[in-house]
Write a protein that holds these residues in place. Sequence first.
Motif, PDB file in Angstrom:
ATOM      1  N   LYS A   7       0.846  -1.210   0.000  1.00 23.57           N
ATOM      2  CA  LYS A   7       0.000   0.000   0.000  1.00 23.57           C
ATOM      3  C   LYS A   7       0.871   1.246   0.000  1.00 23.57           C
ATOM      4  O   LYS A   7       1.847   1.343   0.758  1.00 23.57           O
ATOM      5  CB  LYS A   7      -0.911  -0.020   1.236  1.00 23.57           C
ATOM      6  N   GLY A 152      -7.478   8.588   6.118  1.00 21.41           N
ATOM      7  CA  GLY A 152      -6.445   7.561   6.315  1.00 21.41           C
ATOM      8  C   GLY A 152      -6.945   6.158   5.975  1.00 21.41           C
ATOM      9  O   GLY A 152      -6.277   5.160   6.241  1.00 21.41           O
ATOM     10  N   ASP A 155      -5.241   2.642   4.449  1.00 16.56           N
ATOM     11  CA  ASP A 155      -4.559   1.628   5.274  1.00 16.56           C
ATOM     12  C   ASP A 155      -5.520   0.478   5.542  1.00 16.56           C
ATOM     13  O   ASP A 155      -5.163  -0.701   5.473  1.00 16.56           O
ATOM     14  CB  ASP A 155      -4.136   2.216   6.634  1.00 16.56           C
ATOM     15  N   LYS A 210      -1.114   8.902  13.183  1.00 12.54           N
ATOM     16  CA  LYS A 210      -1.846   8.616  11.941  1.00 12.54           C
ATOM     17  C   LYS A 210      -1.081   7.732  10.953  1.00 12.54           C
ATOM     18  O   LYS A 210      -1.561   7.485   9.845  1.00 12.54           O
ATOM     19  CB  LYS A 210      -2.273   9.916  11.275  1.00 12.54           C
TER      20      LYS A 210
HETATM   21 MG    MG Z   1      -2.294   7.653   6.009  1.00 19.22          MG
END
Ligand code: MG
Length: 419
Positions: A7, A152, A155, A210
């Motif tokens: 990723k 975010g 992820d 984060k």
């Molecule tokens: Mg991120």
Amino acid sequence: MSLVVMKFGGTSVANIERIRNVAKRCAKVAEQGHEVVVIVSAMSGETNKLLALAHEAGGEIPDPREMDALAATGEQVTAALTAMALQQAGKPARSLLGHQVRVLTDNAFTKARIRTIDGTKIGETVKSGQICVIAGFQGVDDHGNITTLGRGGSDTSAVAIAAAINADVCEIYTDVDGVYTTDPNICPLARKIKHISYEEMLELASLGAKVLQIRSVEIAMKYGVPVHVRSSFSDAEGTIVTSEDRFSPSEMERMTVAGVAYDKNEAKLTLRDVQDQPGVVAKIFGALAEKNISVDMIIQNVATGGAAATDVTFTVTKADVARAKSVIAEIGKIVGMKELVVDDQVVKVSIVGLGMRSHAGIAAKMFELLAGEGINIQAISTSEIKVSCLIAAKYTELAVRALHTGFGLDRKDVKEEGA
Ligand code: MG
Ligand code: ADP
Ligand code: ASP
């Protein structure tokens, strides 16, 4: 041969040159004989730009369904560009969007949760010798609406896809070379952690680190997906996030406090002079819950000296402030509120560590360290393995560094050099 999920975050795909680098890295892994599935975020800054446009067109609270239809386009761009760059590098590749894979989510727009992932298309793509490039952050609900997984969220896409296709590892490539004892961008003395348990990573992520979205850690823990957080700009080994019994705990357990996190993403709301009666707090938080607004810290003092009214203070994420204000405007009338005060210049600083379970006095030490810097604490919350304090945002760096040093986390090498 392994099945590897790779990723890449926003900074890693910020421009075409970086996308070419990503393609090179993925191609290299494929050439080593592995099957590769790539998950990409939007180019850095792109999601913020799209959300700003949404507010320009849609006002303070834009229609959440349309917000997601818009925000998901950022990842659509990078998925297609990455597939093209791979093809240019001589590797057959194909991009898939969330709804094409069928990443099925609930319909909580802007913070949807994944229900199921159909691994069929991904499997077919990989088996046909192509690298499968998937747009992160996005899914589709039962009715075919496009959803997104919260900031975010790529992820989470990556780890959930890794779990669904039974990948051997989920590599998270980002702009730092691993998980550190605190954010290395604000504390130069932060140390890279070689191995971290799901449990500690879960706390760090939920408290604002984060580097991994919290849901991704929850899923990794539930399905036992080993996660390797590493830099997309170097070959350095990063941090392995895995279960505690998979590595010697000595590294972490020696330290009572394993890390320091901060979260600038919360705002504090104070309802002044609400009735001090049974049921009032239930009404306030019931109304917020009904609108799917999560509340974090809560403080309520009991009215003293015969007073009939008291203040209720709580925190929500900044993204939820406008909606929380409109809920409170209604419920405030029912509970006799005199005034609503919103403060978004706050930060939550936290210390985290499995070793805290068996140590007394850790919270007191945290309060002392903050007091030593003249920092006032506005709210506190604790659990078995963390203590959080809400303070004024302007003290973020000072507080993080003081706690990092105070709990003995500073890198020794740098300290010696500086000594
Ligand atoms: Mg991120
Ligand atoms: P990406 O765009 O690759 O998903 P993010 O910006 O979401 O990257 O996450 C990486 C950032 O997380 C780092 O640049 C760093 O500032 C921040 N961060 C916060 N806490 C930590 C920590 N404990 N260890 C590493 N990075 C951290
Ligand atoms: N692009 C989304 C965001 O900025 C998702 C992600 O980067 O993980 O939040």
